[in-house]
Write a protein that holds these residues in place. Structure first.
Motif, PDB file in Angstrom:
ATOM      1  N   LEU A  91      -1.387 -41.799  86.131  1.00 16.14           N
ATOM      2  CA  LEU A  91      -2.788 -41.929  85.725  1.00 16.14           C
ATOM      3  C   LEU A  91      -2.956 -42.906  84.570  1.00 16.14           C
ATOM      4  O   LEU A  91      -3.964 -43.611  84.496  1.00 16.14           O
ATOM      5  CB  LEU A  91      -3.364 -40.564  85.358  1.00 16.14           C
ATOM      6  CG  LEU A  91      -3.480 -39.570  86.518  1.00 16.14           C
ATOM      7  CD1 LEU A  91      -3.974 -38.220  86.010  1.00 16.14           C
ATOM      8  CD2 LEU A  91      -4.384 -40.107  87.617  1.00 16.14           C
ATOM      9  N   ASN A  92      -1.963 -42.970  83.685  1.00 15.27           N
ATOM     10  CA  ASN A  92      -2.057 -43.861  82.530  1.00 15.27           C
ATOM     11  C   ASN A  92      -1.714 -45.306  82.863  1.00 15.27           C
ATOM     12  O   ASN A  92      -1.708 -46.160  81.980  1.00 15.27           O
ATOM     13  CB  ASN A  92      -1.186 -43.353  81.384  1.00 15.27           C
ATOM     14  CG  ASN A  92      -1.798 -42.140  80.735  1.00 15.27           C
ATOM     15  OD1 ASN A  92      -2.988 -42.102  80.478  1.00 15.27           O
ATOM     16  ND2 ASN A  92      -0.990 -41.131  80.484  1.00 15.27           N
ATOM     17  N   PHE A 101      -7.281 -44.448  91.074  1.00 15.42           N
ATOM     18  CA  PHE A 101      -7.301 -43.489  89.967  1.00 15.42           C
ATOM     19  C   PHE A 101      -7.857 -42.138  90.425  1.00 15.42           C
ATOM     20  O   PHE A 101      -7.219 -41.103  90.247  1.00 15.42           O
ATOM     21  CB  PHE A 101      -8.111 -44.035  88.787  1.00 15.42           C
ATOM     22  CG  PHE A 101      -8.275 -43.034  87.675  1.00 15.42           C
ATOM     23  CD1 PHE A 101      -7.226 -42.755  86.813  1.00 15.42           C
ATOM     24  CD2 PHE A 101      -9.467 -42.356  87.497  1.00 15.42           C
ATOM     25  CE1 PHE A 101      -7.370 -41.826  85.787  1.00 15.42           C
ATOM     26  CE2 PHE A 101      -9.618 -41.424  86.476  1.00 15.42           C
ATOM     27  CZ  PHE A 101      -8.564 -41.152  85.628  1.00 15.42           C
ATOM     28  N   GLN A 102      -9.060 -42.150  91.000  1.00 15.08           N
ATOM     29  CA  GLN A 102      -9.674 -40.885  91.419  1.00 15.08           C
ATOM     30  C   GLN A 102      -8.860 -40.213  92.520  1.00 15.08           C
ATOM     31  O   GLN A 102      -8.687 -38.995  92.516  1.00 15.08           O
ATOM     32  CB  GLN A 102     -11.121 -41.101  91.869  1.00 15.08           C
ATOM     33  CG  GLN A 102     -11.892 -39.811  92.054  1.00 15.08           C
ATOM     34  CD  GLN A 102     -12.018 -39.014  90.754  1.00 15.08           C
ATOM     35  OE1 GLN A 102     -12.385 -39.541  89.714  1.00 15.08           O
ATOM     36  NE2 GLN A 102     -11.706 -37.736  90.801  1.00 15.08           N
ATOM     37  N   ALA A 103      -8.325 -41.018  93.445  1.00 14.42           N
ATOM     38  CA  ALA A 103      -7.504 -40.450  94.520  1.00 14.42           C
ATOM     39  C   ALA A 103      -6.248 -39.796  93.941  1.00 14.42           C
ATOM     40  O   ALA A 103      -5.870 -38.695  94.365  1.00 14.42           O
ATOM     41  CB  ALA A 103      -7.141 -41.532  95.527  1.00 14.42           C
ATOM     42  N   ALA A 104      -5.603 -40.469  92.980  1.00 12.63           N
ATOM     43  CA  ALA A 104      -4.397 -39.909  92.371  1.00 12.63           C
ATOM     44  C   ALA A 104      -4.730 -38.635  91.604  1.00 12.63           C
ATOM     45  O   ALA A 104      -4.040 -37.621  91.732  1.00 12.63           O
ATOM     46  CB  ALA A 104      -3.755 -40.942  91.442  1.00 12.63           C
ATOM     47  N   HIS A 131     -10.115 -43.424  78.235  1.00 17.66           N
ATOM     48  CA  HIS A 131      -9.053 -43.600  79.237  1.00 17.66           C
ATOM     49  C   HIS A 131      -8.599 -45.057  79.341  1.00 17.66           C
ATOM     50  O   HIS A 131      -7.395 -45.341  79.236  1.00 17.66           O
ATOM     51  CB  HIS A 131      -9.480 -43.075  80.616  1.00 17.66           C
ATOM     52  CG  HIS A 131      -8.414 -43.296  81.648  1.00 17.66           C
ATOM     53  ND1 HIS A 131      -7.310 -42.485  81.738  1.00 17.66           N
ATOM     54  CD2 HIS A 131      -8.268 -44.261  82.589  1.00 17.66           C
ATOM     55  CE1 HIS A 131      -6.522 -42.929  82.707  1.00 17.66           C
ATOM     56  NE2 HIS A 131      -7.081 -44.005  83.232  1.00 17.66           N
ATOM     57  N   ASP A 132      -9.520 -45.976  79.539  1.00 14.18           N
ATOM     58  CA  ASP A 132      -9.120 -47.372  79.742  1.00 14.18           C
ATOM     59  C   ASP A 132      -8.456 -47.985  78.516  1.00 14.18           C
ATOM     60  O   ASP A 132      -7.443 -48.687  78.658  1.00 14.18           O
ATOM     61  CB  ASP A 132     -10.299 -48.207  80.229  1.00 14.18           C
ATOM     62  CG  ASP A 132     -10.690 -47.861  81.666  1.00 14.18           C
ATOM     63  OD1 ASP A 132      -9.891 -47.209  82.382  1.00 14.18           O
ATOM     64  OD2 ASP A 132     -11.803 -48.234  82.080  1.00 14.18           O
ATOM     65  N   PRO A 133      -8.946 -47.737  77.287  1.00 15.30           N
ATOM     66  CA  PRO A 133      -8.206 -48.244  76.121  1.00 15.30           C
ATOM     67  C   PRO A 133      -6.793 -47.661  76.016  1.00 15.30           C
ATOM     68  O   PRO A 133      -5.878 -48.350  75.554  1.00 15.30           O
ATOM     69  CB  PRO A 133      -9.076 -47.817  74.932  1.00 15.30           C
ATOM     70  CG  PRO A 133     -10.455 -47.758  75.494  1.00 15.30           C
ATOM     71  CD  PRO A 133     -10.264 -47.226  76.898  1.00 15.30           C
ATOM     72  N   ILE A 134      -6.603 -46.419  76.456  1.00 14.44           N
ATOM     73  CA  ILE A 134      -5.255 -45.845  76.476  1.00 14.44           C
ATOM     74  C   ILE A 134      -4.402 -46.598  77.490  1.00 14.44           C
ATOM     75  O   ILE A 134      -3.265 -46.978  77.194  1.00 14.44           O
ATOM     76  CB  ILE A 134      -5.301 -44.332  76.790  1.00 14.44           C
ATOM     77  CG1 ILE A 134      -5.919 -43.575  75.628  1.00 14.44           C
ATOM     78  CG2 ILE A 134      -3.902 -43.794  77.116  1.00 14.44           C
ATOM     79  CD1 ILE A 134      -6.272 -42.121  75.931  1.00 14.44           C
ATOM     80  N   VAL A 135      -4.939 -46.834  78.683  1.00 18.87           N
ATOM     81  CA  VAL A 135      -4.212 -47.591  79.703  1.00 18.87           C
ATOM     82  C   VAL A 135      -3.805 -48.965  79.154  1.00 18.87           C
ATOM     83  O   VAL A 135      -2.672 -49.408  79.334  1.00 18.87           O
ATOM     84  CB  VAL A 135      -5.058 -47.737  80.991  1.00 18.87           C
ATOM     85  CG1 VAL A 135      -4.410 -48.721  81.968  1.00 18.87           C
ATOM     86  CG2 VAL A 135      -5.253 -46.380  81.662  1.00 18.87           C
ATOM     87  N   ASP A 136      -4.740 -49.613  78.473  1.00 16.29           N
ATOM     88  CA  ASP A 136      -4.490 -50.946  77.928  1.00 16.29           C
ATOM     89  C   ASP A 136      -3.361 -50.964  76.910  1.00 16.29           C
ATOM     90  O   ASP A 136      -2.741 -52.005  76.687  1.00 16.29           O
ATOM     91  CB  ASP A 136      -5.745 -51.516  77.270  1.00 16.29           C
ATOM     92  CG  ASP A 136      -6.863 -51.780  78.267  1.00 16.29           C
ATOM     93  OD1 ASP A 136      -6.584 -51.872  79.481  1.00 16.29           O
ATOM     94  OD2 ASP A 136      -8.019 -51.896  77.824  1.00 16.29           O
TER      95      ASP A 136
END
Length: 139
Positions: A91-92, A101-104, A131-136
């Motif tokens: 997810l990250n 993302f939603q499917a996972a 969420h997106d800043p964490i992914v980044d």
């Protein structure tokens, strides 16, 4: 805070997550009488100092956000998220607008690799913005 990428699951990574959550909450119009807690813990997480495991506790007390790196075994919050390290890693790596993302996420909830007790929406819409800043910032 630096935009350096950090290895997911390390204490420094959880610190970054907590700071991003705190910053987002501080930007939100939190009620001064809001009291909520969120605990996210890896179900197969490594032990951390002080009897904690990989995870994070995030509290809003009287409208003021704070966090602690690490979660206790069995610790609960108003919202408790229990997830395997592998599911969290997946997810990250996916931004929130990625169809995967939603499917996972749905797949992990269905398989039991992720369990959510309580309503994360009770924290406020600011929670979705981190969420997106964490992914980044995640290796």
């Amino acid at each position: 805070m630096t935009d350096a990428k950090l290895r997911q699951g390390t204490p420094a990574w959880f610190e970054m997550v907590g700071r991003l959550m705190r910053e987002a909450a501080l930007q939100a119009p939190l009620s001064p009488d809001l009291n909520l807690s969120l605990v996210e813990r890896y179900t197969d997480g490594a032990e951390m100092p002080g009897g904690l495991v990989q995870g994070l506790r995030f509290d809003i007390r009287n409208g003021k956000p704070t966090f602690r790196v690490g979660a206790r075994h069995g610790e609960r919050g108003d919202v408790t998220i229990e997830i395997t390290a592998a599911a969290a890693r997946t997810l990250n790596r996916l931004r929130s607008d990625d169809l995967e993302f939603q499917a996972a996420r749905d797949g992990f909830l269905k398989s039991g690799e992720m369990r959510v007790d309580g309503d994360p929406a009770a924290m406020g819409s600011w929670l979705e913005t981190v969420h997106d800043p964490i992914v980044d910032r995640t290796l």
